[in-house]
Design an enzyme around this catalytic site. Sequence first.
Site, mmCIF file in Angstrom:
data_model
loop_
_atom_site.group_PDB
_atom_site.id
_atom_site.type_symbol
_atom_site.label_atom_id
_atom_site.label_comp_id
_atom_site.label_asym_id
_atom_site.label_seq_id
_atom_site.Cartn_x
_atom_site.Cartn_y
_atom_site.Cartn_z
ATOM 1 N N THR A 148 0.814 -1.220 0.000
ATOM 2 C CA THR A 148 0.000 0.000 0.000
ATOM 3 C C THR A 148 0.846 1.269 0.000
ATOM 4 O O THR A 148 0.326 2.354 -0.225
ATOM 5 C CB THR A 148 -0.944 0.049 1.223
ATOM 6 O OG1 THR A 148 -0.160 0.087 2.419
ATOM 7 C CG2 THR A 148 -1.875 -1.149 1.268
ATOM 8 N N GLY A 154 0.258 -6.721 5.892
ATOM 9 C CA GLY A 154 -0.336 -8.031 6.143
ATOM 10 C C GLY A 154 -0.132 -8.523 7.562
ATOM 11 O O GLY A 154 -0.254 -9.721 7.828
ATOM 12 N N TRP A 172 4.229 -0.414 5.765
ATOM 13 C CA TRP A 172 3.222 0.167 4.860
ATOM 14 C C TRP A 172 3.190 1.688 4.824
ATOM 15 O O TRP A 172 2.193 2.285 4.463
ATOM 16 C CB TRP A 172 1.838 -0.434 5.098
ATOM 17 C CG TRP A 172 1.350 -0.560 6.507
ATOM 18 C CD1 TRP A 172 1.663 -1.558 7.386
ATOM 19 C CD2 TRP A 172 0.444 0.301 7.192
ATOM 20 N NE1 TRP A 172 1.012 -1.359 8.571
ATOM 21 C CE2 TRP A 172 0.247 -0.240 8.484
ATOM 22 C CE3 TRP A 172 -0.245 1.467 6.846
ATOM 23 C CZ2 TRP A 172 -0.587 0.359 9.431
ATOM 24 C CZ3 TRP A 172 -1.078 2.060 7.773
ATOM 25 C CH2 TRP A 172 -1.241 1.503 9.048
ATOM 26 N N ASP A 180 -1.256 -3.711 19.414
ATOM 27 C CA ASP A 180 -1.293 -3.343 17.990
ATOM 28 C C ASP A 180 -0.739 -1.937 17.803
ATOM 29 O O ASP A 180 -1.251 -1.166 17.004
ATOM 30 C CB ASP A 180 -2.724 -3.458 17.431
ATOM 31 C CG ASP A 180 -2.806 -3.230 15.925
ATOM 32 O OD1 ASP A 180 -1.770 -3.342 15.254
ATOM 33 O OD2 ASP A 180 -3.916 -2.940 15.438
ATOM 34 N N ARG A 223 2.540 5.546 17.516
ATOM 35 C CA ARG A 223 1.151 5.143 17.728
ATOM 36 C C ARG A 223 0.907 4.862 19.218
ATOM 37 O O ARG A 223 -0.214 4.963 19.696
ATOM 38 C CB ARG A 223 0.874 3.897 16.871
ATOM 39 C CG ARG A 223 -0.566 3.457 16.857
ATOM 40 C CD ARG A 223 -0.867 2.700 15.581
ATOM 41 N NE ARG A 223 -1.918 1.718 15.754
ATOM 42 C CZ ARG A 223 -2.403 0.943 14.794
ATOM 43 N NH1 ARG A 223 -1.912 1.030 13.573
ATOM 44 N NH2 ARG A 223 -3.357 0.082 15.029
#
Lengths: 591, 169
Positions: free
Chosen positions: A192, A208, A260, A321, A348
């Site tokens: 992407t 992925g 990504w 995550d 994040r």
Amino acid sequence: MKTLAFAGALMGSLLAATALTPVQAADMTHERALAAGKEPNNWLLHHGNYEGWRFSQLKQINTDTVKNLKVAFTVALGGFESGGRYKFGNLEGTPIVEDGVIYVTDGWGSVYAIDASTGKKGVIKWKFDPGTDRAWAGDVACCGVNNRGVALWKDKVISIALDGRLFSLNKATGEMVWELKVADPTIAETITLAPLVIRDLAIVGSAGGEFGIRGWIDATDLNTGKQVWRTYTIPGAGEPGNETWKDGKERWKHGGASVWETATYDPESDTFYQGIGNAGPDWDPEYRPGDNKWAASVLALSPNDGKIKWGYQYTPNDPYDFDEISEHPLINAKVNGEDRKLVVHAARNGFFYALDRTNGSFILGKQYVDELNWTPGLDPKTGRPLNYNPNADVQEYAPGSHSSRANPKGERLCPSHFGGKNWQPSAYNPELKLLYIPSVEGCNSVETVEQKDFVDQGGPINPRERFAGGAQKTTQRLYGSLKAVDPTTGEIKARLKLDYPNYSGALATAGNLVFLGHADGSLTAHDANTLQEVWSFNAGTGINAPPISFAVDGKQYIAVLVGSRQSPFVTGLAPELKNTSTASMLYVFGL
Amino acid sequence: MTAARLAIGITALVALGWIFAAPAHAQTPSAEDLRAIDFGKEIYKVKANCQFCHKWDASGDTGYGGIALSLRNSALTREQFIEVVKCGRPFTGMPYHDRFSYTDKRCYGMTLDELGKDAPPMGEFLSAREIDAVVKYLFAKVVGHGPATYEDCVEFWGQNTRQCEPMKK
């Protein structure tokens, strides 16, 4: 003198030719890429420059004139067809602009070359549709049908498609010169990100991480269309870091650590800095005891051979995550009176980090999100979470902030698993020395479902099946913020609360402005010092893509992709957006 | 309905969902039914995007869509399916699709305010005809049908994709 006379004659004929024939864009060379800042009329690189600043030196549109900013023209694009798990394709691309031609992509990988040289309309010169297998690729895309843009190289446009192919296209005509299958959706690999071109290499990586891939970064020789090297982001058996996968069952082979978003590059040391995604399975960390390098990390690599120079991990044995794929801007600055070469990152996990980019050592870290509950802070020497336990194989962090097999329902996680700053890029104004961080604010929770093994490791999970070890649960409305941070201290100098979590990304300009798109269709401009909103336009459908700036014939423009997927993670908790429809448009604004 | 009664109702629904259902007895569908089943498939696949969480074969999934149950082995009746699609499932990520759910007492006797943070998320709004079609599709192709086959995959995705290759025997 003869030589001079000849040169004069040549110049004269060239000028005459220029007057009669359309101006042809020059070849995109490494030298031009290194000096992208010297061509403020163009937006030549994904992040504006190799350093990842997303800063335009143009200042015709500034705090005084921005009130007169209006739509110059719009161009309808395609690519919002459904496919795989997705109802619509998405637009997250950064336009590339060279000599009045805008190169944009849609989520399914079509490339559009749009002639904007008149400033009055955008004419699609050519469109290249890679014919992506939408069901096949879209069924293993975790988070939407995305394509974040193209790169320029010599007289070619370099693009990617979700189904894992890399393309070299004739810049003048859009004709495909070659294509190369780089990622393999058979094992849930997709691409992407916009390719990073360094010299004659195109560097891409595989997404992925929610489907049991083992992430990698890969370089293709653009002259031949052949692979030059591939570096796995999870070290293999015997390689340093592999010992941080302590399960004894080779689960590193499906451990995620995807790639990504486009890396940043330091030409001085010939090093690129790649953010690396979460470990897989996302929410069952007991499946993968150990720190799980290099998931949730940044890697410094050599572009010629893909060798890892150093790595720094933000969230070891990440149970949240906290994917750290997003950009890592490079800044030279004084920290505590000392000249430092920094690589910085709004993570994040809710902290802003500054590392020494020559060796990966931690310099400083500071919370930038409003609420953060998974750790009380960072170790001032190492940057490790304060509640990291070096003797534990599975990290506890703060009780209730994540789930486990014994307590499968986590209580409350702040920032939510979405971040902090997700993929949406920050911007840096080198004149004001401020980093603008657009982010997601608020909390949610995560749940654990014990992960079963892959078939190649004796379990029932087939390639392309979900490998998340649980789920997220968001019941409270999230919001967003824009923060101006001093990268040498991590101090927040200005802050602005936004109605919606931000998934667009920022543009900073020398006109002392910061531009930002929003889920309700607004594009806003903010005073770069106060972040006060000084201008806005509403396009009537969500903006998920970063704005950029360019100029043609001395006139500055702002361009942004508008529309496509209205994320259910945003609209599902924002009833006022419920009935907004999708679109697929390029908007260009000028004074 | 009180919150306690609601909780009992939901518990019963959850329990029912986990019991393996006997395969539905097939009847020859009418042309009108075939149209409805096809219409329902498009709603499942695209409009309401049920497959994002439940997977294309409705075998259930985890991940960003939440923990979504398998519909293939559900023991819910058609009426219960219709209710769950209309009202969603409070306390879970299963969204509601009737635009007026929880604006009055039509769903479990509760309003959005009464449910607060336990309210289900808001899904794509569907008409009664669309909800009927998607449930018809599920009962025709999914509920009680056992694991999906290569043929089921091709029927769902068509021939112009590699999507079903891994299922080819």
